[in-house]
Design an enzyme around this catalytic site. Sequence first.
Site, mmCIF file in Angstrom:
data_model
loop_
_atom_site.group_PDB
_atom_site.id
_atom_site.type_symbol
_atom_site.label_atom_id
_atom_site.label_comp_id
_atom_site.label_asym_id
_atom_site.label_seq_id
_atom_site.Cartn_x
_atom_site.Cartn_y
_atom_site.Cartn_z
ATOM 1 N N CYS A 85 64.631 65.572 81.522
ATOM 2 C CA CYS A 85 65.282 65.960 82.777
ATOM 3 C C CYS A 85 64.518 67.161 83.331
ATOM 4 C CB CYS A 85 66.751 66.306 82.533
ATOM 5 S SG CYS A 85 67.586 66.626 84.097
ATOM 6 N N CYS A 235 64.769 65.698 91.913
ATOM 7 C CA CYS A 235 64.662 65.016 90.620
ATOM 8 C C CYS A 235 63.253 65.183 90.032
ATOM 9 C CB CYS A 235 65.020 63.532 90.735
ATOM 10 S SG CYS A 235 65.203 62.738 89.121
#
Length: 312
Positions: A85, A235
């Site tokens: 992530c 992201c």
Amino acid sequence: MEVIDSHTEGEPTRLVVAGGPDLGRGSVARQAGRLAQDFDALRRFIVCEPRGHEAMVGALLCETAERDCAAGLIFFNTTGLLGMCGHATIGAAVSLHHMGRLALGQHRFETPVGKVAVTLKDANSVEIENVPAYRHRKDVKLEVRGLGPVTGDVAWGGNWFFLCKDAPAAITPENIPALMQASQALRAALTAAGITGAEGASIDHVEFFGAPGAAEAHSRNFVLCPGSAFDRSPCGTGTSAKLACLAADGALKAGDTWVQEGIMGGRFRGRYREAGDGRIIPMIEGRAFVTGTATLLRDPADPFPHGFSAAA
Ligand code: PYC
């Protein structure tokens, strides 16, 4: 359990710094397996309502046996574990610096999908050097209920993404309900059609692209994350997958900068270097801000000790 909350270009991260489960020894991938198998209720306790919310991403600080790594990080959201992530790695580095546990400069973390490097440039700015990214399939066509024919690429950026060529609506906050519905239908259609990442891995992130708002940005994205959350930031792993596709198309040279804007207007600066075999090493820079510290408590009388998800 002690946590520190932050947001990275709008996307929240809850870093667990003390009171986490005993995941034993071994690689971070192995520890992540134990978290999923034996402590799933604890994952929900950390990120789900009523202590968390649908957009919350958890990062659990854990042991690493890798001598060149500062720590291990295991990522998860309200649905399950994430491989890597990007925004949460940036958030974790800024939070650890805030606590006096990470100096400015270069560090490495071990994640379930490999080692990542971070350069903490100042109290808020971090550049991550991600795991190798690559495009797996180009111009995949499928029929999606409510959308019609759709074309996109399948790429790995630390998670699996379907990067859709045509957005069903402008990438603006007013269109979030329409983008959610379309991206969820697309993800279901990918599953129904048996379209996967390498070795049958399910594609759990969907990315749409549109025109940026800021003059310096090249593109704006909307990213559906596993479950019913969308990424408020551009992201990190999604931008890595985008860089891999741009590199494969010869549309961005190694070292050149790609500014990716997210749906809320936050921006990541991405660039890459070649890694051979059609793979690239993505470098993603963004900013994170600490929003709070907390002690999460479980009252024995609490009717929702393990949290819940109210999202459709
Ligand atoms: O920044 O890589 C990322 C990410 C994945 C899911 C939410 N954020």
